[in-house]
Design a protein around this motif. Structure first.
Motif, short mmCIF file in Angstrom:
data_model
loop_
_atom_site.label_atom_id
_atom_site.label_comp_id
_atom_site.label_asym_id
_atom_site.label_seq_id
_atom_site.Cartn_x
_atom_site.Cartn_y
_atom_site.Cartn_z
N ASP A 39 11.31 -24.92 -14.16
CA ASP A 39 11.04 -23.93 -15.21
C ASP A 39 12.01 -22.74 -15.19
OD1 ASP A 39 10.16 -22.51 -13.00
OD2 ASP A 39 8.07 -22.38 -13.66
N MET A 40 12.89 -22.68 -14.19
CA MET A 40 13.89 -21.62 -14.05
C MET A 40 13.27 -20.22 -13.91
SD MET A 40 16.98 -22.92 -16.53
CE MET A 40 18.20 -21.87 -15.74
N ARG A 90 21.44 -28.61 -19.61
CA ARG A 90 20.31 -29.48 -19.91
C ARG A 90 20.57 -30.26 -21.19
NH1 ARG A 90 14.82 -27.85 -17.81
NH2 ARG A 90 15.27 -26.61 -15.96
N ASP A 95 15.50 -32.05 -22.32
CA ASP A 95 15.50 -30.88 -21.43
C ASP A 95 15.79 -31.24 -19.96
OD1 ASP A 95 15.37 -28.04 -21.43
OD2 ASP A 95 13.41 -28.14 -20.44
N PHE A 148 21.69 -23.06 -19.72
CA PHE A 148 20.60 -22.10 -19.58
C PHE A 148 20.82 -21.29 -18.32
CE2 PHE A 148 18.76 -25.40 -22.18
CZ PHE A 148 17.97 -24.71 -23.09
N SER A 150 18.86 -18.08 -16.00
CA SER A 150 17.83 -17.07 -15.72
C SER A 150 18.51 -16.01 -14.87
CB SER A 150 16.65 -17.67 -14.97
OG SER A 150 15.94 -18.55 -15.80
N ALA A 160 14.35 -15.18 -18.33
CA ALA A 160 14.34 -16.60 -18.00
C ALA A 160 14.88 -17.44 -19.16
CB ALA A 160 12.93 -17.06 -17.65
N LYS A 161 15.67 -18.43 -18.81
CA LYS A 161 16.18 -19.45 -19.72
C LYS A 161 16.88 -18.90 -20.96
CE LYS A 161 14.51 -23.63 -19.88
NZ LYS A 161 13.68 -24.80 -20.12
N GLU A 163 19.74 -19.10 -23.40
CA GLU A 163 20.45 -20.34 -23.71
C GLU A 163 21.75 -20.11 -24.46
OE1 GLU A 163 18.53 -22.50 -27.42
OE2 GLU A 163 16.97 -21.81 -26.05
#
Length: 173
Positions: A39-40, A90, A95, A148, A150, A160-161, A163
């Protein structure tokens, strides 16, 4: 007499608690843990997630498409200093983490989430702003990808994430 015995016990208790908290706090100063792979998300105590729209980070590549086996440069730019990060490529379709990083800057290290070198994290908590990486696409077709990241600005503040734009795969059958 009883108060004299409690004082050393209390001091020892506070020392143990302090050492435990310090060791937990420094646990992430050398990079993200494997528990963040999926989930980063950083695993800090009381860390506060900030809105992706309010970040000071840009994640960019100068390529809008790639072929299997290509090397893709990735840059991270920030208008504010940050201490930690976790970077992955990803697949857009599902994903899944894909590819490997073949060049990483000082203060970084490779992490194996699913395959050797598929993730990069910080190796120290020195302040960072501008970082450059090179990602290598697998030799077999995997489809379009996004990068992605974080970012941990401080122990209590992170995004977080974040992109990148989609990087389309060319040469698919």
């Amino acid at each position: 007499m009883e108060d004299m015995r409690r004082a050393p016990t209390t001091i020892v208790g506070w020392m143990c608690m302090t050492l435990c908290l310090v060791s937990y706090a420094t646990a992430f100063s050398h990079g993200a843990s494997l528990s963040a792979c999926t989930d980063m998300m950083p695993r800090h105590l009381r860390a506060q997630l900030h809105s992706p729209s309010n970040n000071y980070i840009t994640l960019h590549t100068n390529m809008s498409f790639y072929f299997p086996g290509d090397k893709v440069p990735v840059t991270v730019r920030s208008t504010r200093d940050f201490m930690g990060f976790l970077l992955q490529a990803r697949r857009v379709s599902n994903d899944e983490i894909t590819g490997t990083f073949v060049f990483i800057p000082p203060g970084s290290k490779l992490l194996t989430c699913f395959e050797d070198g598929d993730t990069v994290t910080h190796s120290d908590k020195s302040l960072k702003r501008n970082l450059s990486f090179v990602w290598k696409a697998p030799d077999q077709p995997i489809g379009d990808i996004k990068f992605f990241i974080s970012v941990v600005q401080s122990y209590f503040v992170y995004w977080a994430k974040i992109e990148s734009a989609t990087v389309a795969q060319r040469g698919q059958n």
